[in-house]
Design an enzyme around this catalytic site. Structure first.
Site, PDB file in Angstrom:
ATOM      1  N   GLU A   1      19.961 -32.518 -73.432  1.00  0.00           N
ATOM      2  CA  GLU A   1      19.193 -31.412 -74.030  1.00  0.00           C
ATOM      3  C   GLU A   1      19.464 -31.288 -75.530  1.00  0.00           C
ATOM      4  OE1 GLU A   1      18.276 -26.609 -73.550  1.00  0.00           O
ATOM      5  OE2 GLU A   1      20.026 -27.462 -72.556  1.00  0.00           O
TER       6      GLU A   1
ATOM      7  N   LYS B   1      15.707 -32.675 -71.560  1.00  0.00           N
ATOM      8  CA  LYS B   1      15.281 -31.279 -71.646  1.00  0.00           C
ATOM      9  C   LYS B   1      14.999 -30.993 -73.112  1.00  0.00           C
ATOM     10  CE  LYS B   1      16.395 -26.502 -70.419  1.00  0.00           C
ATOM     11  NZ  LYS B   1      17.105 -25.612 -69.502  1.00  0.00           N
TER      12      LYS B   1
END
Length: 295
Positions: free
Chosen positions: A176, A213
Protein backbone atom coordinates in the site's frame (compact mmCIF):
# COMPACT_ATOMS: atom_id res chain seq x y z
CA UNK A 1 -1.57 -20.55 1.11
CA UNK A 2 -5.26 -21.46 1.11
CA UNK A 3 -6.13 -21.95 -2.59
CA UNK A 4 -9.86 -21.54 -1.95
CA UNK A 5 -9.19 -18.16 -0.33
CA UNK A 6 -6.75 -17.20 -3.11
CA UNK A 7 -9.37 -17.95 -5.75
CA UNK A 8 -11.99 -15.96 -3.87
CA UNK A 9 -9.78 -12.87 -3.62
CA UNK A 10 -8.57 -13.20 -7.23
CA UNK A 11 -11.92 -13.71 -8.96
CA UNK A 12 -14.68 -12.99 -6.43
CA UNK A 13 -17.15 -10.14 -6.70
CA UNK A 14 -17.06 -7.78 -3.75
CA UNK A 15 -14.63 -5.67 -1.73
CA UNK A 16 -12.18 -5.81 1.18
CA UNK A 17 -13.32 -4.31 4.49
CA UNK A 18 -10.49 -2.47 6.28
CA UNK A 19 -11.03 -2.91 10.05
CA UNK A 20 -7.43 -2.19 10.96
CA UNK A 21 -7.11 1.23 12.60
CA UNK A 22 -4.66 0.78 15.45
CA UNK A 23 -2.44 2.66 17.87
CA UNK A 24 -2.88 6.41 17.53
CA UNK A 25 -5.87 6.13 15.18
CA UNK A 26 -7.95 3.96 17.55
CA UNK A 27 -9.31 6.85 19.72
CA UNK A 28 -10.33 8.64 16.50
CA UNK A 29 -12.09 5.51 15.21
CA UNK A 30 -13.93 5.13 18.53
CA UNK A 31 -14.90 8.81 18.56
CA UNK A 32 -16.32 8.50 15.05
CA UNK A 33 -18.33 5.55 16.40
CA UNK A 34 -19.65 7.71 19.28
CA UNK A 35 -17.40 6.47 22.10
CA UNK A 36 -15.61 9.36 23.82
CA UNK A 37 -12.29 8.97 25.64
CA UNK A 38 -13.93 9.33 29.07
CA UNK A 39 -15.54 5.88 28.56
CA UNK A 40 -12.28 3.95 28.81
CA UNK A 41 -9.04 4.10 30.78
CA UNK A 42 -5.75 2.91 29.31
CA UNK A 43 -4.94 0.82 26.28
CA UNK A 44 -6.52 -2.44 27.43
CA UNK A 45 -9.97 -0.89 27.91
CA UNK A 46 -9.58 1.05 24.66
CA UNK A 47 -8.75 -2.10 22.68
CA UNK A 48 -11.61 -3.99 24.34
CA UNK A 49 -13.95 -1.18 23.19
CA UNK A 50 -12.63 -1.27 19.65
CA UNK A 51 -12.92 -5.07 19.56
CA UNK A 52 -16.53 -4.66 20.66
CA UNK A 53 -17.11 -2.28 17.77
CA UNK A 54 -15.46 -4.62 15.26
CA UNK A 55 -17.29 -7.65 16.64
CA UNK A 56 -20.58 -5.82 16.16
CA UNK A 57 -19.64 -5.04 12.55
CA UNK A 58 -18.41 -8.58 11.79
CA UNK A 59 -21.44 -10.27 13.42
CA UNK A 60 -23.92 -8.01 11.63
CA UNK A 61 -26.00 -9.81 8.99
CA UNK A 62 -24.98 -6.92 6.68
CA UNK A 63 -21.34 -8.05 6.91
CA UNK A 64 -21.58 -11.03 4.59
CA UNK A 65 -19.73 -12.87 1.83
CA UNK A 66 -22.30 -11.80 -0.75
CA UNK A 67 -20.68 -8.34 -0.77
CA UNK A 68 -17.40 -8.71 1.16
CA UNK A 69 -14.43 -10.82 0.03
CA UNK A 70 -11.96 -10.10 2.82
CA UNK A 71 -11.35 -8.13 6.00
CA UNK A 72 -8.11 -6.52 7.25
CA UNK A 73 -7.52 -6.86 11.00
CA UNK A 74 -4.80 -5.48 13.23
CA UNK A 75 -2.68 -7.56 15.58
CA UNK A 76 -4.80 -6.98 18.68
CA UNK A 77 -7.96 -8.10 16.84
CA UNK A 78 -6.20 -11.17 15.41
CA UNK A 79 -5.41 -12.31 18.97
CA UNK A 80 -8.99 -11.88 20.22
CA UNK A 81 -12.05 -14.10 19.93
CA UNK A 82 -15.58 -13.82 18.55
CA UNK A 83 -18.03 -16.42 19.90
CA UNK A 84 -15.16 -18.57 21.16
CA UNK A 85 -13.28 -18.56 17.84
CA UNK A 86 -10.19 -16.57 16.94
CA UNK A 87 -11.31 -13.62 14.80
CA UNK A 88 -9.71 -14.93 11.58
CA UNK A 89 -11.35 -18.36 12.00
CA UNK A 90 -14.73 -16.77 12.75
CA UNK A 91 -14.45 -14.61 9.60
CA UNK A 92 -13.66 -17.53 7.31
CA UNK A 93 -15.65 -20.36 8.89
CA UNK A 94 -18.80 -18.46 9.89
CA UNK A 95 -18.82 -15.70 7.27
CA UNK A 96 -16.80 -16.95 4.29
CA UNK A 97 -14.66 -13.78 4.47
CA UNK A 98 -10.87 -13.99 3.96
CA UNK A 99 -8.75 -12.62 6.86
CA UNK A 100 -5.79 -10.24 6.38
CA UNK A 101 -3.50 -8.65 8.99
CA UNK A 102 -2.06 -5.11 9.12
CA UNK A 103 1.63 -5.53 9.95
CA UNK A 104 3.23 -2.08 9.70
CA UNK A 105 4.16 -0.06 12.79
CA UNK A 106 3.23 3.32 11.36
CA UNK A 107 5.02 5.92 9.29
CA UNK A 108 8.47 7.48 9.56
CA UNK A 109 8.90 11.28 9.35
CA UNK A 110 8.50 12.81 5.92
CA UNK A 111 11.65 12.92 3.77
CA UNK A 112 12.04 13.29 -0.01
CA UNK A 113 8.31 13.99 -0.24
CA UNK A 114 7.30 10.60 1.22
CA UNK A 115 6.81 8.74 4.46
CA UNK A 116 8.42 5.32 4.51
CA UNK A 117 7.29 2.65 6.95
CA UNK A 118 8.96 2.62 10.35
CA UNK A 119 11.07 -0.50 10.96
CA UNK A 120 8.95 -3.53 11.93
CA UNK A 121 10.78 -5.23 14.83
CA UNK A 122 9.85 -8.87 15.39
CA UNK A 123 8.25 -9.18 11.95
CA UNK A 124 9.25 -12.83 11.50
CA UNK A 125 7.59 -13.75 14.80
CA UNK A 126 4.44 -11.83 13.84
CA UNK A 127 4.29 -13.59 10.46
CA UNK A 128 4.71 -17.00 12.13
CA UNK A 129 1.81 -16.16 14.46
CA UNK A 130 -0.27 -14.95 11.53
CA UNK A 131 0.22 -18.32 9.83
CA UNK A 132 -0.79 -20.12 13.05
CA UNK A 133 -3.89 -17.89 13.28
CA UNK A 134 -4.93 -18.85 9.70
CA UNK A 135 -4.35 -15.37 8.26
CA UNK A 136 -4.29 -15.31 4.43
CA UNK A 137 -2.40 -12.08 3.75
CA UNK A 138 -0.98 -8.88 5.21
CA UNK A 139 -1.17 -5.13 4.65
CA UNK A 140 1.44 -2.38 5.07
CA UNK A 141 1.17 1.32 4.30
CA UNK A 142 3.51 4.09 3.16
CA UNK A 143 2.46 7.59 2.03
CA UNK A 144 3.53 9.67 -0.98
CA UNK A 145 3.01 13.43 -0.54
CA UNK A 146 4.97 14.82 -3.51
CA UNK A 147 6.00 13.71 -7.00
CA UNK A 148 9.59 13.13 -5.91
CA UNK A 149 11.08 10.32 -8.05
CA UNK A 150 13.70 9.34 -5.47
CA UNK A 151 11.19 9.27 -2.61
CA UNK A 152 8.70 7.20 -4.62
CA UNK A 153 11.46 4.78 -5.64
CA UNK A 154 12.38 4.30 -1.96
CA UNK A 155 8.73 3.69 -0.99
CA UNK A 156 8.27 0.97 -3.60
CA UNK A 157 11.67 -0.60 -2.92
CA UNK A 158 10.93 -0.86 0.81
CA UNK A 159 7.44 -2.27 0.18
CA UNK A 160 8.72 -5.00 -2.16
CA UNK A 161 11.62 -5.95 0.14
CA UNK A 162 9.18 -6.59 3.00
CA UNK A 163 6.69 -8.24 0.60
CA UNK A 164 9.29 -10.88 -0.31
CA UNK A 165 9.80 -11.62 3.39
CA UNK A 166 6.03 -12.00 3.86
CA UNK A 167 5.62 -14.20 0.79
CA UNK A 168 8.28 -16.48 2.25
CA UNK A 169 5.72 -17.50 4.88
CA UNK A 170 3.09 -18.36 2.26
CA UNK A 171 1.15 -15.16 2.99
CA UNK A 172 -0.06 -12.71 0.32
CA UNK A 173 1.19 -9.16 1.02
CA UNK A 174 -0.96 -6.13 0.24
CA UNK A 175 1.49 -3.42 -0.84
CA UNK A 176 0.00 0.00 0.00
CA UNK A 177 1.90 3.07 -1.26
CA UNK A 178 -0.88 5.63 -0.67
CA UNK A 179 -0.74 8.85 -2.68
CA UNK A 180 -2.14 11.67 -0.52
CA UNK A 181 -5.42 12.81 -2.13
CA UNK A 182 -4.58 16.42 -1.18
CA UNK A 183 -1.21 16.36 -2.93
CA UNK A 184 -0.96 19.22 -5.48
CA UNK A 185 0.89 16.94 -7.93
CA UNK A 186 -1.12 13.76 -7.27
CA UNK A 187 -1.45 12.79 -10.95
CA UNK A 188 2.31 13.11 -11.49
CA UNK A 189 3.03 11.04 -8.36
CA UNK A 190 0.73 8.32 -9.66
CA UNK A 191 2.54 8.15 -13.01
CA UNK A 192 5.89 7.79 -11.20
CA UNK A 193 4.40 5.21 -8.84
CA UNK A 194 2.96 3.15 -11.69
CA UNK A 195 6.38 2.97 -13.41
CA UNK A 196 8.11 1.88 -10.16
CA UNK A 197 5.44 -0.73 -9.42
CA UNK A 198 5.69 -2.19 -12.93
CA UNK A 199 9.50 -2.41 -12.66
CA UNK A 200 9.38 -4.14 -9.27
CA UNK A 201 6.62 -6.54 -10.30
CA UNK A 202 8.67 -7.63 -13.32
CA UNK A 203 11.60 -8.43 -11.00
CA UNK A 204 9.57 -10.68 -8.66
CA UNK A 205 10.40 -14.36 -8.54
CA UNK A 206 8.01 -16.84 -10.19
CA UNK A 207 5.11 -17.86 -7.98
CA UNK A 208 5.26 -14.80 -5.69
CA UNK A 209 1.76 -13.33 -5.35
CA UNK A 210 1.03 -9.79 -4.16
CA UNK A 211 -1.88 -7.38 -3.98
CA UNK A 212 -1.73 -3.62 -4.48
CA UNK A 213 -3.73 -1.12 -2.42
CA UNK A 214 -3.68 2.26 -4.17
CA UNK A 215 -5.33 5.66 -3.92
CA UNK A 216 -8.18 6.22 -6.36
CA UNK A 217 -6.26 7.55 -9.39
CA UNK A 218 -6.72 10.98 -10.95
CA UNK A 219 -6.55 9.38 -14.41
CA UNK A 220 -9.27 6.73 -14.68
CA UNK A 221 -8.09 3.14 -15.15
CA UNK A 222 -4.46 4.16 -14.72
CA UNK A 223 -3.54 0.85 -13.10
CA UNK A 224 -5.36 -1.52 -15.49
CA UNK A 225 -2.10 -2.86 -16.99
CA UNK A 226 -0.74 -3.71 -13.53
CA UNK A 227 -3.87 -5.77 -12.79
CA UNK A 228 -2.97 -8.05 -15.69
CA UNK A 229 0.47 -8.87 -14.22
CA UNK A 230 0.64 -12.58 -13.26
CA UNK A 231 2.07 -11.67 -9.82
CA UNK A 232 -0.93 -9.47 -8.96
CA UNK A 233 -3.85 -11.22 -7.24
CA UNK A 234 -6.00 -8.07 -7.08
CA UNK A 235 -5.75 -4.29 -6.99
CA UNK A 236 -7.82 -2.62 -4.29
CA UNK A 237 -8.49 1.06 -3.67
CA UNK A 238 -8.35 3.00 -0.42
CA UNK A 239 -10.85 5.77 0.31
CA UNK A 240 -8.06 8.10 1.47
CA UNK A 241 -10.27 10.62 3.25
CA UNK A 242 -12.96 10.95 0.59
CA UNK A 243 -16.53 10.59 1.87
CA UNK A 244 -18.20 7.29 1.04
CA UNK A 245 -20.24 8.93 -1.76
CA UNK A 246 -17.14 10.56 -3.32
CA UNK A 247 -15.07 7.38 -3.02
CA UNK A 248 -17.82 5.23 -4.56
CA UNK A 249 -18.34 7.66 -7.43
CA UNK A 250 -14.60 7.64 -8.25
CA UNK A 251 -14.30 3.88 -7.76
CA UNK A 252 -17.20 3.10 -10.11
CA UNK A 253 -15.18 4.66 -12.95
CA UNK A 254 -12.21 2.31 -12.37
CA UNK A 255 -12.83 -0.99 -14.14
CA UNK A 256 -11.48 -4.00 -12.26
CA UNK A 257 -10.52 -1.99 -9.16
CA UNK A 258 -12.34 -2.96 -5.95
CA UNK A 259 -12.67 -1.11 -2.66
CA UNK A 260 -10.70 -1.60 0.51
CA UNK A 261 -12.37 1.14 2.53
CA UNK A 262 -12.01 1.89 6.24
CA UNK A 263 -13.55 5.23 7.24
CA UNK A 264 -15.89 5.17 4.23
CA UNK A 265 -17.20 1.75 5.33
CA UNK A 266 -17.86 2.67 8.97
CA UNK A 267 -19.31 6.10 8.10
CA UNK A 268 -22.63 6.60 9.88
CA UNK A 269 -22.22 3.71 12.34
CA UNK A 270 -22.69 4.58 16.01
CA UNK A 271 -22.50 2.89 19.40
CA UNK A 272 -25.82 4.57 20.25
CA UNK A 273 -27.72 2.97 17.36
CA UNK A 274 -30.14 0.11 17.93
CA UNK A 275 -29.11 -3.13 16.20
CA UNK A 276 -31.77 -2.46 13.58
CA UNK A 277 -30.40 1.03 12.80
CA UNK A 278 -26.81 -0.20 12.90
CA UNK A 279 -27.46 -3.14 10.59
CA UNK A 280 -29.48 -1.11 8.09
CA UNK A 281 -26.77 1.63 7.95
CA UNK A 282 -24.05 -1.00 7.44
CA UNK A 283 -26.18 -2.82 4.84
CA UNK A 284 -26.64 0.39 2.83
CA UNK A 285 -22.88 1.06 2.98
CA UNK A 286 -21.82 -2.46 1.99
CA UNK A 287 -24.26 -2.52 -0.94
CA UNK A 288 -23.12 0.89 -2.23
CA UNK A 289 -19.43 0.00 -1.93
CA UNK A 290 -20.07 -3.43 -3.52
CA UNK A 291 -21.86 -1.88 -6.48
CA UNK A 292 -18.99 0.59 -7.03
CA UNK A 293 -16.51 -2.32 -6.82
CA UNK A 294 -18.06 -4.56 -9.47
CA UNK A 295 -17.94 -2.07 -12.37
Amino acid sequence: MNTKQLDRIHTGKGFIAALDQSGGSTPKALLQYGIKEDRYKGDEEMYAMVHGMRTRIIQSPAFNSEHILGAILFENTMDRFIDGQLTADYLWEQKGIVPFLKIDQGLAAQKDGVQLMKPIPGLDDLLKRAVQRNIFGTKMRSVIHEANPEGIRQVVEQQFAVARQIAGYGLVPIIEPEVDILSPDKAESEQLLKRELAAHLSALEDGVKVMLKLSLPTEDNLYSELAADPHVVRIVALSGGYTQAEANEKLARQHGLIASFSRALSQGLSDQQSDEEFNSTLAASTLAIYEASIT
